[in-house]
Scaffold this motif. Sequence first.
Motif, PDB file in Angstrom:
ATOM      1  N   LEU A  33      22.042 -25.836 -22.477  1.00  0.00           N
ATOM      2  CA  LEU A  33      21.508 -24.793 -21.615  1.00  0.00           C
ATOM      3  C   LEU A  33      20.846 -23.744 -22.494  1.00  0.00           C
ATOM      4  CD1 LEU A  33      21.375 -23.793 -18.675  1.00  0.00           C
ATOM      5  CD2 LEU A  33      23.559 -22.649 -19.066  1.00  0.00           C
ATOM      6  N   SER A  34      19.586 -23.456 -22.209  1.00  0.00           N
ATOM      7  CA  SER A  34      18.840 -22.470 -22.982  1.00  0.00           C
ATOM      8  C   SER A  34      18.983 -21.100 -22.334  1.00  0.00           C
ATOM      9  CB  SER A  34      17.361 -22.851 -23.066  1.00  0.00           C
ATOM     10  OG  SER A  34      17.204 -24.039 -23.794  1.00  0.00           O
ATOM     11  N   LEU A  35      19.830 -20.285 -22.933  1.00  0.00           N
ATOM     12  CA  LEU A  35      19.999 -18.910 -22.480  1.00  0.00           C
ATOM     13  C   LEU A  35      19.330 -17.949 -23.444  1.00  0.00           C
ATOM     14  CD1 LEU A  35      23.778 -19.110 -21.509  1.00  0.00           C
ATOM     15  CD2 LEU A  35      21.802 -19.245 -19.981  1.00  0.00           C
ATOM     16  N   GLY A  36      19.183 -18.383 -24.692  1.00  0.00           N
ATOM     17  CA  GLY A  36      18.578 -17.573 -25.737  1.00  0.00           C
ATOM     18  C   GLY A  36      17.639 -18.414 -26.577  1.00  0.00           C
ATOM     19  N   ALA A  37      17.483 -18.026 -27.838  1.00  0.00           N
ATOM     20  CA  ALA A  37      16.559 -18.709 -28.740  1.00  0.00           C
ATOM     21  C   ALA A  37      17.035 -20.119 -29.089  1.00  0.00           C
ATOM     22  CB  ALA A  37      16.377 -17.895 -30.022  1.00  0.00           C
ATOM     23  N   ARG A  38      18.358 -20.319 -29.117  1.00  0.00           N
ATOM     24  CA  ARG A  38      18.917 -21.638 -29.431  1.00  0.00           C
ATOM     25  C   ARG A  38      19.700 -22.141 -28.234  1.00  0.00           C
ATOM     26  NH1 ARG A  38      21.903 -20.425 -34.914  1.00  0.00           N
ATOM     27  NH2 ARG A  38      23.602 -20.897 -33.513  1.00  0.00           N
ATOM     28  N   PRO A  39      19.434 -23.380 -27.810  1.00  0.00           N
ATOM     29  CA  PRO A  39      20.210 -23.929 -26.689  1.00  0.00           C
ATOM     30  C   PRO A  39      21.675 -24.091 -27.087  1.00  0.00           C
ATOM     31  CG  PRO A  39      18.327 -25.343 -27.206  1.00  0.00           C
ATOM     32  CD  PRO A  39      18.419 -24.316 -28.277  1.00  0.00           C
ATOM     33  N   LEU A  40      22.564 -23.869 -26.137  1.00  0.00           N
ATOM     34  CA  LEU A  40      23.972 -24.090 -26.421  1.00  0.00           C
ATOM     35  C   LEU A  40      24.436 -25.337 -25.704  1.00  0.00           C
ATOM     36  CD1 LEU A  40      25.924 -23.037 -23.828  1.00  0.00           C
ATOM     37  CD2 LEU A  40      25.094 -20.871 -24.647  1.00  0.00           C
ATOM     38  N   GLU A  41      25.337 -26.065 -26.363  1.00  0.00           N
ATOM     39  CA  GLU A  41      25.875 -27.279 -25.765  1.00  0.00           C
ATOM     40  C   GLU A  41      26.943 -26.896 -24.761  1.00  0.00           C
ATOM     41  OE1 GLU A  41      28.214 -31.360 -27.012  1.00  0.00           O
ATOM     42  OE2 GLU A  41      26.993 -30.344 -28.522  1.00  0.00           O
ATOM     43  N   GLU A 112      34.592 -13.845 -31.707  1.00  0.00           N
ATOM     44  CA  GLU A 112      34.594 -15.160 -32.339  1.00  0.00           C
ATOM     45  C   GLU A 112      33.326 -15.486 -33.120  1.00  0.00           C
ATOM     46  OE1 GLU A 112      37.147 -17.370 -32.290  1.00  0.00           O
ATOM     47  OE2 GLU A 112      38.322 -15.817 -31.304  1.00  0.00           O
ATOM     48  N   LEU A 113      32.214 -14.912 -32.719  1.00  0.00           N
ATOM     49  CA  LEU A 113      30.919 -15.299 -33.290  1.00  0.00           C
ATOM     50  C   LEU A 113      30.244 -14.130 -33.997  1.00  0.00           C
ATOM     51  CD1 LEU A 113      29.519 -17.185 -30.162  1.00  0.00           C
ATOM     52  CD2 LEU A 113      30.414 -18.235 -32.248  1.00  0.00           C
ATOM     53  N   PRO A 114      29.507 -14.412 -35.052  1.00  0.00           N
ATOM     54  CA  PRO A 114      28.696 -13.357 -35.659  1.00  0.00           C
ATOM     55  C   PRO A 114      27.638 -12.874 -34.665  1.00  0.00           C
ATOM     56  CG  PRO A 114      28.849 -15.274 -37.108  1.00  0.00           C
ATOM     57  CD  PRO A 114      29.437 -15.677 -35.787  1.00  0.00           C
ATOM     58  N   ALA A 115      27.238 -11.633 -34.799  1.00  0.00           N
ATOM     59  CA  ALA A 115      26.284 -11.029 -33.860  1.00  0.00           C
ATOM     60  C   ALA A 115      24.979 -11.810 -33.788  1.00  0.00           C
ATOM     61  CB  ALA A 115      26.020  -9.580 -34.251  1.00  0.00           C
ATOM     62  N   SER A 116      24.487 -12.317 -34.914  1.00  0.00           N
ATOM     63  CA  SER A 116      23.211 -13.046 -34.890  1.00  0.00           C
ATOM     64  C   SER A 116      23.325 -14.335 -34.086  1.00  0.00           C
ATOM     65  CB  SER A 116      22.738 -13.347 -36.312  1.00  0.00           C
ATOM     66  OG  SER A 116      23.679 -14.166 -36.979  1.00  0.00           O
ATOM     67  N   VAL A 117      24.450 -15.009 -34.170  1.00  0.00           N
ATOM     68  CA  VAL A 117      24.667 -16.241 -33.399  1.00  0.00           C
ATOM     69  C   VAL A 117      24.788 -15.901 -31.923  1.00  0.00           C
ATOM     70  CG1 VAL A 117      26.258 -18.173 -33.012  1.00  0.00           C
ATOM     71  CG2 VAL A 117      25.731 -17.430 -35.351  1.00  0.00           C
ATOM     72  N   LEU A 118      25.542 -14.857 -31.638  1.00  0.00           N
ATOM     73  CA  LEU A 118      25.700 -14.407 -30.250  1.00  0.00           C
ATOM     74  C   LEU A 118      24.344 -14.090 -29.628  1.00  0.00           C
ATOM     75  CD1 LEU A 118      28.088 -13.759 -28.321  1.00  0.00           C
ATOM     76  CD2 LEU A 118      27.919 -11.412 -29.107  1.00  0.00           C
ATOM     77  N   SER A 119      23.511 -13.391 -30.362  1.00  0.00           N
ATOM     78  CA  SER A 119      22.176 -13.031 -29.898  1.00  0.00           C
ATOM     79  C   SER A 119      21.329 -14.269 -29.625  1.00  0.00           C
ATOM     80  CB  SER A 119      21.496 -12.131 -30.933  1.00  0.00           C
ATOM     81  OG  SER A 119      20.166 -11.886 -30.589  1.00  0.00           O
ATOM     82  N   ASP A 120      21.327 -15.207 -30.571  1.00  0.00           N
ATOM     83  CA  ASP A 120      20.514 -16.421 -30.427  1.00  0.00           C
ATOM     84  C   ASP A 120      20.960 -17.307 -29.274  1.00  0.00           C
ATOM     85  OD1 ASP A 120      18.899 -15.747 -32.540  1.00  0.00           O
ATOM     86  OD2 ASP A 120      19.794 -17.168 -33.951  1.00  0.00           O
ATOM     87  N   LEU A 121      22.271 -17.443 -29.077  1.00  0.00           N
ATOM     88  CA  LEU A 121      22.777 -18.338 -28.047  1.00  0.00           C
ATOM     89  C   LEU A 121      22.695 -17.765 -26.640  1.00  0.00           C
ATOM     90  CD1 LEU A 121      25.948 -19.866 -29.719  1.00  0.00           C
ATOM     91  CD2 LEU A 121      23.759 -20.990 -29.298  1.00  0.00           C
ATOM     92  N   LEU A 122      22.945 -16.465 -26.522  1.00  0.00           N
ATOM     93  CA  LEU A 122      23.041 -15.875 -25.189  1.00  0.00           C
ATOM     94  C   LEU A 122      21.801 -15.123 -24.741  1.00  0.00           C
ATOM     95  CD1 LEU A 122      26.716 -14.582 -25.204  1.00  0.00           C
ATOM     96  CD2 LEU A 122      25.826 -16.817 -24.533  1.00  0.00           C
ATOM     97  N   GLY A 123      20.843 -14.964 -25.647  1.00  0.00           N
ATOM     98  CA  GLY A 123      19.614 -14.278 -25.258  1.00  0.00           C
ATOM     99  C   GLY A 123      19.778 -12.785 -25.095  1.00  0.00           C
ATOM    100  N   ILE A 124      20.717 -12.199 -25.828  1.00  0.00           N
ATOM    101  CA  ILE A 124      20.857 -10.751 -25.812  1.00  0.00           C
ATOM    102  C   ILE A 124      20.284 -10.206 -27.116  1.00  0.00           C
ATOM    103  CG2 ILE A 124      22.849 -10.756 -24.263  1.00  0.00           C
ATOM    104  CD1 ILE A 124      24.670 -10.363 -26.655  1.00  0.00           C
ATOM    105  N   SER A 125      19.914  -8.954 -27.122  1.00  0.00           N
ATOM    106  CA  SER A 125      19.316  -8.379 -28.322  1.00  0.00           C
ATOM    107  C   SER A 125      20.347  -8.323 -29.446  1.00  0.00           C
ATOM    108  CB  SER A 125      18.780  -6.969 -28.036  1.00  0.00           C
ATOM    109  OG  SER A 125      19.855  -6.060 -27.902  1.00  0.00           O
ATOM    110  N   ILE A 126      19.871  -8.348 -30.675  1.00  0.00           N
ATOM    111  CA  ILE A 126      20.766  -8.263 -31.821  1.00  0.00           C
ATOM    112  C   ILE A 126      21.521  -6.932 -31.810  1.00  0.00           C
ATOM    113  CG2 ILE A 126      19.011  -7.384 -33.418  1.00  0.00           C
ATOM    114  CD1 ILE A 126      21.871  -9.823 -34.277  1.00  0.00           C
ATOM    115  N   ARG A 127      20.865  -5.893 -31.338  1.00  0.00           N
ATOM    116  CA  ARG A 127      21.518  -4.578 -31.255  1.00  0.00           C
ATOM    117  C   ARG A 127      22.692  -4.621 -30.275  1.00  0.00           C
ATOM    118  NH1 ARG A 127      18.383   1.049 -29.829  1.00  0.00           N
ATOM    119  NH2 ARG A 127      20.044   2.406 -30.530  1.00  0.00           N
ATOM    120  N   THR A 128      22.470  -5.242 -29.127  1.00  0.00           N
ATOM    121  CA  THR A 128      23.540  -5.383 -28.136  1.00  0.00           C
ATOM    122  C   THR A 128      24.661  -6.258 -28.680  1.00  0.00           C
ATOM    123  OG1 THR A 128      21.991  -5.096 -26.311  1.00  0.00           O
ATOM    124  CG2 THR A 128      24.076  -6.186 -25.798  1.00  0.00           C
ATOM    125  N   ALA A 129      24.296  -7.373 -29.310  1.00  0.00           N
ATOM    126  CA  ALA A 129      25.297  -8.279 -29.885  1.00  0.00           C
ATOM    127  C   ALA A 129      26.114  -7.578 -30.961  1.00  0.00           C
ATOM    128  CB  ALA A 129      24.616  -9.521 -30.446  1.00  0.00           C
TER     129      ALA A 129
END
Length: 168
Positions: A33-41, A112-129
Amino acid sequence: MAGCLVLLYGQSVSRITHLTTEHVHDDGRTVHLSLGARPLEVPDPLAGLVRELVRTRRGYGALGHTDDHRWLFPGVRAGRPISAQRQAARLYELGIKTRAGRSTALLELAAELPASVLSDLLGISIRTATGWSQEAGNTRPSYAAEVSRRATRAARSFGEVRKQSQDG
């Protein structure tokens, strides 16, 4: 399914309502599912629910009704997604408080996740993550530095062992 996206992936109702079939990638074995820059399984059994949603989604409009649309959550108006307000009301009727559920999910994921991964997977800004990571007390910003230090120590140790074996 919308409730799962709120409670598991911290998605806002307004983002969920605008998901389309193009956001789902199913190769027969796995669903992404593509919610952000990287699809998550998407793990089972949720993957089965996503497949079912793609296959059975239906518009609810009485006038101009069509099932020929791309929305995962079609609305009453033909060719339009469900409104965020209506989707939130449906979730509330199921006992899902979207704001609290989303905050809890983001806090858990940020722990559980680094902010950059959270941002990429969920489509939220890095600042928010980053804000969620700090709120969760995530110490992972130092994780990359620690991995780097370990790699450097391992390389030095390997070099010392190699030198000793050549000398001996």
